[in-house]
Design an enzyme around this catalytic site. Structure first.
Site, short mmCIF file in Angstrom:
data_model
loop_
_atom_site.label_atom_id
_atom_site.label_comp_id
_atom_site.label_asym_id
_atom_site.label_seq_id
_atom_site.Cartn_x
_atom_site.Cartn_y
_atom_site.Cartn_z
N GLU A 250 5.91 -3.33 10.73
CA GLU A 250 6.75 -2.22 10.28
C GLU A 250 6.06 -1.49 9.14
O GLU A 250 5.22 -2.05 8.45
CB GLU A 250 8.09 -2.75 9.76
CG GLU A 250 8.94 -3.44 10.79
CD GLU A 250 10.26 -3.94 10.19
OE1 GLU A 250 10.51 -3.72 8.99
OE2 GLU A 250 11.03 -4.54 10.94
N LYS A 252 5.68 -0.25 5.42
CA LYS A 252 6.17 -0.76 4.14
C LYS A 252 6.38 0.44 3.23
O LYS A 252 5.44 1.14 2.88
CB LYS A 252 5.18 -1.75 3.52
CG LYS A 252 5.72 -2.36 2.23
CD LYS A 252 4.80 -3.45 1.70
CE LYS A 252 5.44 -4.28 0.60
NZ LYS A 252 5.97 -3.54 -0.51
N ARG A 257 14.94 -1.58 -2.35
CA ARG A 257 15.54 -2.49 -1.37
C ARG A 257 17.05 -2.43 -1.48
O ARG A 257 17.60 -2.38 -2.58
CB ARG A 257 15.07 -3.92 -1.66
CG ARG A 257 15.66 -5.03 -0.81
CD ARG A 257 14.89 -5.18 0.46
NE ARG A 257 15.18 -6.41 1.19
CZ ARG A 257 14.42 -7.51 1.15
NH1 ARG A 257 13.35 -7.57 0.39
NH2 ARG A 257 14.73 -8.56 1.90
N PHE A 342 16.02 -2.18 8.37
CA PHE A 342 15.09 -3.12 9.01
C PHE A 342 15.69 -4.49 9.32
O PHE A 342 15.02 -5.33 9.90
CB PHE A 342 13.79 -3.27 8.21
CG PHE A 342 13.95 -3.71 6.79
CD1 PHE A 342 14.28 -5.02 6.49
CD2 PHE A 342 13.76 -2.83 5.74
CE1 PHE A 342 14.43 -5.45 5.19
CE2 PHE A 342 13.91 -3.23 4.43
CZ PHE A 342 14.25 -4.55 4.15
N LYS A 423 3.06 -9.13 3.80
CA LYS A 423 2.80 -7.73 3.45
C LYS A 423 1.31 -7.46 3.47
O LYS A 423 0.51 -8.33 3.13
CB LYS A 423 3.44 -7.39 2.10
CG LYS A 423 2.99 -8.27 0.96
CD LYS A 423 3.81 -7.97 -0.30
CE LYS A 423 3.48 -8.97 -1.39
NZ LYS A 423 4.30 -8.85 -2.58
P1 AMP Z 1 6.80 -6.62 -2.78
O1 AMP Z 1 7.81 -6.01 -3.69
O2 AMP Z 1 5.44 -6.04 -2.92
O3 AMP Z 1 6.83 -8.13 -2.79
O4 AMP Z 1 7.23 -6.24 -1.28
C1 AMP Z 1 8.46 -6.57 -0.72
C2 AMP Z 1 9.37 -5.37 -0.76
O5 AMP Z 1 8.93 -4.35 0.14
C3 AMP Z 1 10.77 -5.64 -0.25
O6 AMP Z 1 11.57 -6.23 -1.24
C4 AMP Z 1 11.27 -4.27 0.12
O7 AMP Z 1 11.88 -3.65 -1.00
C5 AMP Z 1 10.02 -3.50 0.43
N1 AMP Z 1 9.92 -3.06 1.84
C6 AMP Z 1 9.43 -1.87 2.23
N2 AMP Z 1 9.42 -1.76 3.55
C7 AMP Z 1 9.92 -2.89 4.07
C8 AMP Z 1 10.15 -3.38 5.40
N3 AMP Z 1 9.87 -2.65 6.48
N4 AMP Z 1 10.67 -4.63 5.51
C9 AMP Z 1 10.96 -5.38 4.44
N5 AMP Z 1 10.76 -4.97 3.16
C10 AMP Z 1 10.24 -3.73 2.97
#
Ligand code: AMP
Length: 568
Positions: A250, A252, A257, A342, A423
């Site tokens: 998907e 990102k 969130r 999502f 990620k």
């Molecule tokens: P990180 O903050 O770098 O750990 O990345 C995780 C965060 O990416 C999640 O908490 C979401 O806020 C964000 N995010 C963006 N796109 C998505 C997606 N398609 N699925 C899940 N989380 C996503």
């Protein structure tokens, strides 16, 4: 239970700086607490007056608390102010003033834990004209019924500065030991707490029904669940080893969130990643979700991003202008948003937490009717790394952050950074640089141009295994004038005068000022090196760290020491 009994325990906790000792004291005490008081005592020990996600605030200004101290102690506000200037802490001020107070002629009775809790909640709901005076009067009655040392803790509780170094995992572990006899059930209790982040409910369930009750805890509409997090990789080649056979990839998105709950009465509540209720910030999203999700009850997740009139994605900073208390409808028009849906965790009476992602997405697909403002995440299904890479490039072209790779068979792991989600971000392919979410635990005074302000922040990663924060870098670069101006507002309220008990540090790194681990910052760094001075994973440090932005994350959601070790 008599509040003074709790005060005795708090006095012991305050003198303790080792995590294990804190757990020993607390679990020993919890064993003696009657089941009907355990919820209230768990909340109070964390300095809360209800669950963490409940937005009730006491709303008492420091000035009103000092006024209450003066009234209860029978001295002038001016005198109290002088003591406060010397002590620098409302709690110690309350203790000193009330120590000298003349005994009342009529005995006022003993303060119970329940009465304290009820009155604190009364302070929180008192609003309208004259409410500051009413709140202060309730506080005065509490001071009058407590000992001077009890007053110290009450004053800190009402200002939200009860600093005993006790985090929620300390309380959860201690409850487990108290009511199951040992630490063996820790994982089960943590899992339940991730699904029900309400320490009072967990405490009462453990006290009354033990682990059997804990294992029955499931999602409840209107109560947020801790959000699932993603792991990271060093190289895409590692992917097939780390994740199941079939993946969804998907986009990102760099937004906020969101977990949206709709209950049987049609009421929609929106929660942020920190589990704060942010419904009032997004009245437009509430309206869109009402119309565009065909379900009587649901819990769904999305990333919210700002868009322009053409529906094009806008940078994160634009979205941040929607974080406001005033002129909300004006900004709804000025900065439209889009929810990229999502996940679905609950739908019409059934929990989907333990269903596969594939099944959950199928339902999401069925219930979301798409528009400019509510849509599904962009995605492909593949098991081919080169197709994944093409999609990644396409997402970067759209100015998204990268991709999320999800195991089609994976369940929703509440509050966990598991390998079901991975990620892959643009920083990973550029040089060696990567970003880290770190917790500010101290600061050093500035020199030269930065004299009078902080010159550098001391940052730590999180070690979930022992619930500790380990230092990993001094951060001075990248702090713009804007970020520096925001610092006092963000950090000052967490200033403490000794090392917070969950911080692990070497003597070479002792900062000029300590902070409770609360504020999370995003940091870009070029390299991870060995360091005898930092405690992250027994001696790792970030080189050339650069401040990117403040993050709305809880300290326990910061980058873990283990992640840094794996990257190194
Ligand atoms: P990180 O903050 O770098 O750990 O990345 C995780 C965060 O990416 C999640 O908490 C979401 O806020 C964000 N995010 C963006 N796109 C998505 C997606 N398609 N699925 C899940 N989380 C996503």
């Amino acid at each position: 239970m008599d509040f003074e009994k709790l005060v005795e325990v708090y006095e012991e906790l305050e003198k303790t700086s080792s995590g294990n000792a804190l757990r020993e004291i607390l679990s020993g005490f919890f064993k003696k607490v009657p089941a009907e008081d355990i919820a209230v005592i768990s909340y109070l020990t964390l300095g809360q007056i209800s669950s963490d996600y409940d937005s009730s605030v006491l709303g008492l200004a420091e000035k009103s608390v000092l006024k209450g101290i003066a009234k209860a102690g029978g001295i002038s506000e001016k005198e109290v102010k002088l003591i406060m200037d010397k002590k620098g802490d409302v709690g110690l001020t309350a203790e000193q003033v009330l120590h000298k107070k003349p005994r009342t002629l009529v005995p006022v009775g003993k303060l119970t834990v329940n009465e304290l809790f009820e009155k604190l909640n009364k302070i929180a709901v008192t609003s309208g004209s004259g409410s500051q005076d009413q709140k202060t009067n309730i506080l005065v009655s509490l001071f009058q019924k407590s000992s001077p040392i009890g007053a110290k803790y009450i004053a800190r509780m009402v200002l939200g500065t009860l600093r005993m170094g006790v985090g929620d995992m300390t309380v959860i572990d201690s409850l487990t030991i108290a009511f199951t006899g040992d630490k063996k059930g820790k994982e089960e209790v943590e899992k339940a707490y991730n699904i029900c982040p309400d320490v009072g409910i967990i405490a009462e369930t453990l006290a009354k029904h033990g682990l059997k009750g804990i294992n029955k805890i499931d999602i409840h509409v209107g109560r947020p669940i801790k959000m699932m997090l993603a792991q990271r990789l060093k190289s895409l080649d590692e992917l097939p080893k780390k994740i199941g056979e079939k993946w969804a990839v998907e986009g990102k998105y760099d937004g906020e969130r969101l977990q949206a709950h709709k209950d049987k009465n049609g009421k929609i509540t929106l929660f942020s990643r920190k589990l704060d209720d942010i419904t009032s910030q997004f009245p437009d999203l509430v309206r869109y979700l009402e119309k565009q999700i065909k379900a009587k009850e649901f819990v769904v997740e999305a990333e919210v991003i700002a868009i322009d009139d053409q529906g094009k994605h806008q940078p994160f900073q634009v979205l941040m202008q929607r974080k406001r208390k005033h002129d909300i409808e004006e900004y709804v028009k000025k900065i439209p948003v889009q929810a990229k849906m999502f996940d679905v965790l609950y739908y019409n009476g059934k929990s989907y937490l333990h269903e596969s992602y594939e099944k959950r997405y199928e339902i999401l697909h069925k219930i979301v009717s798409k528009s400019k403002n509510v849509t599904l995440s962009d995605r492909i299904i593949t098991d081919d790394l080169s197709k994944l890479n093409d999609f990644f490039k396409q997402m970067l072209h759209e100015k998204y952050e990268g991709v999320m790779i999800k195991d089609l068979n994976g369940e929703y792991q509440a509050g966990t950074r598991g390998w079901n989600w991975i990620k892959w971000k643009k920083e990973y392919v550029k040089d060696l640089s990567d970003t880290f979410d770190l917790v500010v635990i101290g600061a050093f005074h500035g020199r030269g141009k930065r004299a009078g302000v902080y010159g550098a922040l001391l940052c730590a990663s999180y070690n979930p295994k022992n619930d500790q924060f380990e230092t990993v870098c001094k951060l001075g670069t990248g702090l713009t004038d804007e970020a520096l101006a925001e610092l006092p507002n963000r950090l000052e309220k967490y200033k403490v005068n000794k090392k917070p008990s969950r911080v692990v540090i070497s003597k070479e790194m002792i900062p000029d000022v300590w902070f409770e681990p609360k504020v999370v910052v995003e940091v870009l760094a070029a390299e991870i090196t060995k360091s005898p001075y930092h405690t992250c994973a027994n001696g790792l440090a970030l080189r050339f760290p650069r401040f990117i932005r403040y993050r709305e994350k809880k300290p326990e959601q910061a980058t873990t020491s283990k992640e840094i070790e794996e990257m190194a």
